[in-house]
Design an enzyme around this catalytic site. Structure first.
Site, PDB file in Angstrom:
ATOM      1  N   GLN A 258      38.837 -22.653 -14.787  1.00 42.54           N
ATOM      2  CA  GLN A 258      38.466 -23.778 -13.931  1.00 42.54           C
ATOM      3  C   GLN A 258      37.063 -23.574 -13.378  1.00 42.54           C
ATOM      4  O   GLN A 258      36.273 -24.518 -13.264  1.00 42.54           O
ATOM      5  CB  GLN A 258      39.490 -23.936 -12.795  1.00 42.54           C
TER       6      GLN A 258
ATOM      7  N   ALA B  91      38.070 -30.393 -10.156  1.00 45.14           N
ATOM      8  CA  ALA B  91      38.442 -29.583  -8.999  1.00 45.14           C
ATOM      9  C   ALA B  91      37.659 -28.282  -8.973  1.00 45.14           C
ATOM     10  O   ALA B  91      37.501 -27.629 -10.007  1.00 45.14           O
ATOM     11  CB  ALA B  91      39.932 -29.272  -9.062  1.00 45.14           C
TER      12      ALA B  91
ATOM     13  N   SER C 168      42.676 -26.748  -8.381  1.00 47.71           N
ATOM     14  CA  SER C 168      43.168 -27.549  -9.494  1.00 47.71           C
ATOM     15  C   SER C 168      44.674 -27.388  -9.690  1.00 47.71           C
ATOM     16  O   SER C 168      45.193 -26.267  -9.703  1.00 47.71           O
ATOM     17  CB  SER C 168      42.461 -27.143 -10.787  1.00 47.71           C
TER      18      SER C 168
ATOM     19  N   HIS D 195      45.964 -27.751 -12.375  1.00 48.20           N
ATOM     20  CA  HIS D 195      46.126 -27.114 -13.694  1.00 48.20           C
ATOM     21  C   HIS D 195      46.389 -25.615 -13.548  1.00 48.20           C
ATOM     22  O   HIS D 195      47.042 -25.025 -14.393  1.00 48.20           O
ATOM     23  CB  HIS D 195      44.901 -27.379 -14.572  1.00 48.20           C
TER      24      HIS D 195
ATOM     25  N   ASP E 218      46.996 -33.019 -18.722  1.00 50.27           N
ATOM     26  CA  ASP E 218      46.143 -34.134 -19.101  1.00 50.27           C
ATOM     27  C   ASP E 218      46.666 -34.640 -20.437  1.00 50.27           C
ATOM     28  O   ASP E 218      46.726 -33.882 -21.411  1.00 50.27           O
ATOM     29  CB  ASP E 218      44.677 -33.686 -19.227  1.00 50.27           C
TER      30      ASP E 218
ATOM     31  N   GLU F  44      42.724 -41.184 -12.420  1.00 50.90           N
ATOM     32  CA  GLU F  44      42.873 -40.431 -13.673  1.00 50.90           C
ATOM     33  C   GLU F  44      44.203 -40.803 -14.317  1.00 50.90           C
ATOM     34  O   GLU F  44      45.224 -40.171 -14.034  1.00 50.90           O
ATOM     35  CB  GLU F  44      42.828 -38.918 -13.409  1.00 50.90           C
TER      36      GLU F  44
ATOM     37  N   TRP G 228      45.347 -40.223 -17.023  1.00 50.43           N
ATOM     38  CA  TRP G 228      45.822 -39.217 -17.982  1.00 50.43           C
ATOM     39  C   TRP G 228      46.441 -37.990 -17.318  1.00 50.43           C
ATOM     40  O   TRP G 228      47.107 -37.205 -17.968  1.00 50.43           O
ATOM     41  CB  TRP G 228      44.653 -38.753 -18.858  1.00 50.43           C
ATOM     42  N   HIS G 229      46.169 -37.782 -16.015  1.00 52.80           N
ATOM     43  CA  HIS G 229      46.595 -36.539 -15.358  1.00 52.80           C
ATOM     44  C   HIS G 229      47.977 -36.745 -14.722  1.00 52.80           C
ATOM     45  O   HIS G 229      48.110 -37.496 -13.752  1.00 52.80           O
ATOM     46  CB  HIS G 229      45.567 -36.140 -14.297  1.00 52.80           C
TER      47      HIS G 229
END
Ligand SMILES: [Zn+2]
Length: 251
Positions: free
Chosen positions: A137, A158, A163, A165, A172, A221, A223-224
């Site tokens: 990240q 982020a 994040s 993630h 995503d 977003e 997609w997230h």
């Protein structure tokens, strides 16, 4: 006498021909009929939308649906730099050439079920990015800062530690229809609409909603998606709110 014999012979011939015809048609049609019966038994054609829904529920219901993952990670609630989930697992359906292909096991299982349901409805969805380490990240964010400046980068990416993630609970998602890119217009594609309308059934939410940037800190977003579990995801979807707003409602 001779005439009767001749007539009898003719009648017999006709009977034999009829029997042969019956046998041959039965023989010819048996595999077709049998196949039809088998097809009906194994894979019935759904007769209505309710039937399709029922089929999906029957096939896809996640086993981890009672588990809830409501930890908040955002710009004001960062993770420790050394946080690494202990149950990371590989996701099979990924976009070409991507490297961050892991998720925590419950999220990976729910994501696989989501992809199956999408495929059942005729849509191809894949992972573009899953778990990202603090270091990954950091590199990503530094690259965006270099390209667009600190302020702009913070709108869509982020800082390290902030994040989802890094939690291993965010994915995503993309599709061949947008050439595996992560773009705002994904939200208005058939695949993006399907994702927005169905993600909650598998425990995921669209984390950064359109028009909620003042709450989430991030631009829209589509997609997230973030795994939170089916019950909270369904409630968040029903109210069209963010995770921050949902958590604020909890006693
Ligand atoms: Zn993301």
């Amino acid at each position: 006498m001779i005439r009767r014999n001749k007539r009898q012979r003719t009648q017999r011939r006709i009977i034999v021909v009829i029997i042969l015809l019956l046998f041959s048609t039965g023989f010819l049609f048996y595999p077709v009929l049998n196949k039809r019966i088998e097809a009906k038994r194994v894979d019935p054609i759904p007769s209505s939308l309710e039937q399709i829904e029922a089929d999906i529920r029957e096939i896809q219901l996640p086993s981890a649906d009672t588990e809830i993952y409501l930890d908040l990670v955002n710009k004001t609630h960062p993770l420790p730099a050394d946080y690494v989930p202990s149950d990371l697992t590989e996701v099979a359906a990924v976009a070409p050439g991507v490297t961050c292909t892991q998720l925590r096991t419950p999220a990976a299982e729910a994501f696989a079920q989501l992809l199956n349901a999408a495929a059942f409805d005729g849509y191809t969805l894949v992972l573009r990015s899953g778990y990202r380490s603090y270091e990954t990240q950091q590199k990503l964010f530094d690259g965006y800062v270099k390209k667009d400046g600190q302020n702009a980068a913070e709108q869509y990416s982020a800082p390290p530690g902030c994040s989802e993630h890094q939690m291993g609970l965010a994915v995503d998602v993309t599709s061949p229809s947008v050439n595996y890119k992560l773009k705002r217009n994904f939200g208005s594609t058939a695949e993006g609409s399907w994702l927005a309308e169905n993600a909650h059934r598998f425990g995921f939410i669209i984390r950064y909603l359109d028009g909620k940037q003042d709450i989430t800190g991030y631009i829209y977003e589509p997609w997230h998606i973030r795994y939170v579990g089916i019950q909270p995801a369904t409630e968040i979807y029903r109210q069209n709110i963010t995770l921050e707003e949902y958590l604020a409602q909890q006693p």
